[in-house]
Design a protein around this motif. Structure first.
Motif, PDB file in Angstrom:
ATOM      1  N   LYS A 201      50.807  24.397 -44.992  1.00 21.47           N
ATOM      2  CA  LYS A 201      50.844  23.849 -46.348  1.00 21.47           C
ATOM      3  C   LYS A 201      49.460  23.531 -46.892  1.00 21.47           C
ATOM      4  O   LYS A 201      49.318  23.122 -48.038  1.00 21.47           O
ATOM      5  CB  LYS A 201      51.750  22.620 -46.384  1.00 21.47           C
TER       6      LYS A 201
ATOM      7  N   VAL B 274      46.963  21.288 -46.119  1.00 21.16           N
ATOM      8  CA  VAL B 274      46.348  19.976 -46.314  1.00 21.16           C
ATOM      9  C   VAL B 274      45.036  19.824 -45.537  1.00 21.16           C
ATOM     10  O   VAL B 274      44.018  19.411 -46.098  1.00 21.16           O
ATOM     11  CB  VAL B 274      47.333  18.850 -45.946  1.00 21.16           C
TER      12      VAL B 274
ATOM     13  N   PHE C 237      42.450  22.063 -46.984  1.00 21.22           N
ATOM     14  CA  PHE C 237      42.055  21.474 -48.273  1.00 21.22           C
ATOM     15  C   PHE C 237      40.963  20.432 -48.068  1.00 21.22           C
ATOM     16  O   PHE C 237      39.933  20.440 -48.754  1.00 21.22           O
ATOM     17  CB  PHE C 237      43.288  20.853 -48.935  1.00 21.22           C
TER      18      PHE C 237
ATOM     19  N   SER D  96      53.483  13.821 -46.309  1.00 18.21           N
ATOM     20  CA  SER D  96      53.574  14.655 -47.509  1.00 18.21           C
ATOM     21  C   SER D  96      53.183  13.881 -48.761  1.00 18.21           C
ATOM     22  O   SER D  96      52.441  14.391 -49.616  1.00 18.21           O
ATOM     23  CB  SER D  96      54.992  15.212 -47.663  1.00 18.21           C
TER      24      SER D  96
ATOM     25  N   ALA E 183      49.460  13.421 -48.821  1.00 17.73           N
ATOM     26  CA  ALA E 183      48.784  14.668 -49.171  1.00 17.73           C
ATOM     27  C   ALA E 183      48.893  14.959 -50.661  1.00 17.73           C
ATOM     28  O   ALA E 183      47.915  15.386 -51.294  1.00 17.73           O
ATOM     29  CB  ALA E 183      49.382  15.819 -48.371  1.00 17.73           C
TER      30      ALA E 183
ATOM     31  N   ALA F  43      45.714  15.243 -53.142  1.00 20.31           N
ATOM     32  CA  ALA F  43      45.492  16.501 -53.861  1.00 20.31           C
ATOM     33  C   ALA F  43      45.476  16.279 -55.373  1.00 20.31           C
ATOM     34  O   ALA F  43      44.643  16.843 -56.086  1.00 20.31           O
ATOM     35  CB  ALA F  43      46.577  17.510 -53.494  1.00 20.31           C
TER      36      ALA F  43
ATOM     37  N   ILE G  41      49.017  23.101 -53.213  1.00 20.60           N
ATOM     38  CA  ILE G  41      49.593  22.094 -52.321  1.00 20.60           C
ATOM     39  C   ILE G  41      50.915  21.568 -52.873  1.00 20.60           C
ATOM     40  O   ILE G  41      51.892  21.399 -52.141  1.00 20.60           O
ATOM     41  CB  ILE G  41      48.590  20.944 -52.085  1.00 20.60           C
TER      42      ILE G  41
ATOM     43  N   ARG H 142      53.527  24.254 -52.346  1.00 14.93           N
ATOM     44  CA  ARG H 142      53.922  24.368 -50.935  1.00 14.93           C
ATOM     45  C   ARG H 142      54.708  23.162 -50.453  1.00 14.93           C
ATOM     46  O   ARG H 142      55.349  23.217 -49.406  1.00 14.93           O
ATOM     47  CB  ARG H 142      52.667  24.554 -50.068  1.00 14.93           C
ATOM     48  N   HIS H 143      54.663  22.077 -51.210  1.00 20.83           N
ATOM     49  CA  HIS H 143      55.398  20.861 -50.835  1.00 20.83           C
ATOM     50  C   HIS H 143      56.668  20.660 -51.671  1.00 20.83           C
ATOM     51  O   HIS H 143      57.169  19.535 -51.763  1.00 20.83           O
ATOM     52  CB  HIS H 143      54.493  19.631 -50.964  1.00 20.83           C
TER      53      HIS H 143
END
Length: 207
Positions: free
Chosen positions: A111, A113, A116, A146, A149, A153, A181, A184-185
């Motif tokens: 994902k 993170v 990133f 999550s 993150a 982000a 991000i 993907r989440h």
């Protein structure tokens, strides 16, 4: 003012960054460490959070360092070779994409993170540190990786702007990574809204 990058330089940054970013450290670490195929455990994600669900903190740490390090390395190599922040941003963005969509795993990666954070710290370290502090604070308070993150982000482009990071390529890179991000989440966001998201440290059985 720096001249624009040549097509060769752009291609080298994109291809090199992507290939570096596509190295699946989570999968490699769990297989060599005897924890099996991480894609068959928990969420099936190859990132550090899912590796932690195996109960192996050492493998999760290796994954975290590897995934973050490859993003930072892509930025530093491109910046050193081409003496250009734009080149560094291209390579960092490509490494980030490579982690999420690795050709070796049929484009089913993590994902993004850790990568990133590696990219952001390497290209705009004040913003990277602020984003990292945001992750730590959110994780400590809510215990959801999550959510932490997503918060980091979302705020990363603002941190890049507020810390005066130039050129604009750095701001666009932070925004680009933040959008991916969030995409993907999507499942994590749905689980958070339902109150069904796994908390940090929760183990998951193989399946």
């Amino acid at each position: 003012m720096q001249p624009p990058l040549s097509l060769v330089a752009v291609a080298a940054c994109v291809v090199g960054g992507y290939l570096l970013g596509s190295i699946p450290f989570g999968l490699i670490a769990t297989r060599l460490g005897g924890a099996g195929d991480i894609r068959k455990i928990g969420s099936g994600n190859i990132g550090a959070t899912n590796v932690l669900r195996t109960g192996r903190r050492d493998l999760a740490a290796i994954t975290l360092i590897g995934d973050g390090g490859k993003g930072a390395l892509a930025v530093l190599i491109a910046g050193f070779v081409f003496k250009s922040a734009e080149a560094a941003a291209l390579a960092g963005g490509a490494a980030f994409v490579g982690h999420i969509f690795p050709v070796w795993l049929k484009f089913r990666g993590g994902k993004g993170v850790a990568t990133f954070f590696g990219v952001l710290i390497a290209i705009a370290w004040p913003a990277g540190l602020l984003a990292g502090a945001t992750w730590i604070a959110m994780a400590a308070i809510f215990r959801y990786s999550s959510l932490a993150a997503l918060a980091a982000a979302a705020l990363a482009p603002l941190y890049v702007f507020l810390t005066g990071q130039t050129p604009e390529a750095k701001l666009w890179l932070a925004a680009f990574m933040a959008v991916l991000i969030f995409l993907r989440h999507r499942e994590n966001i749905a689980l958070l809204l339902k109150g069904a998201e796994s908390r940090i440290g929760a183990k998951a059985a193989a399946g």
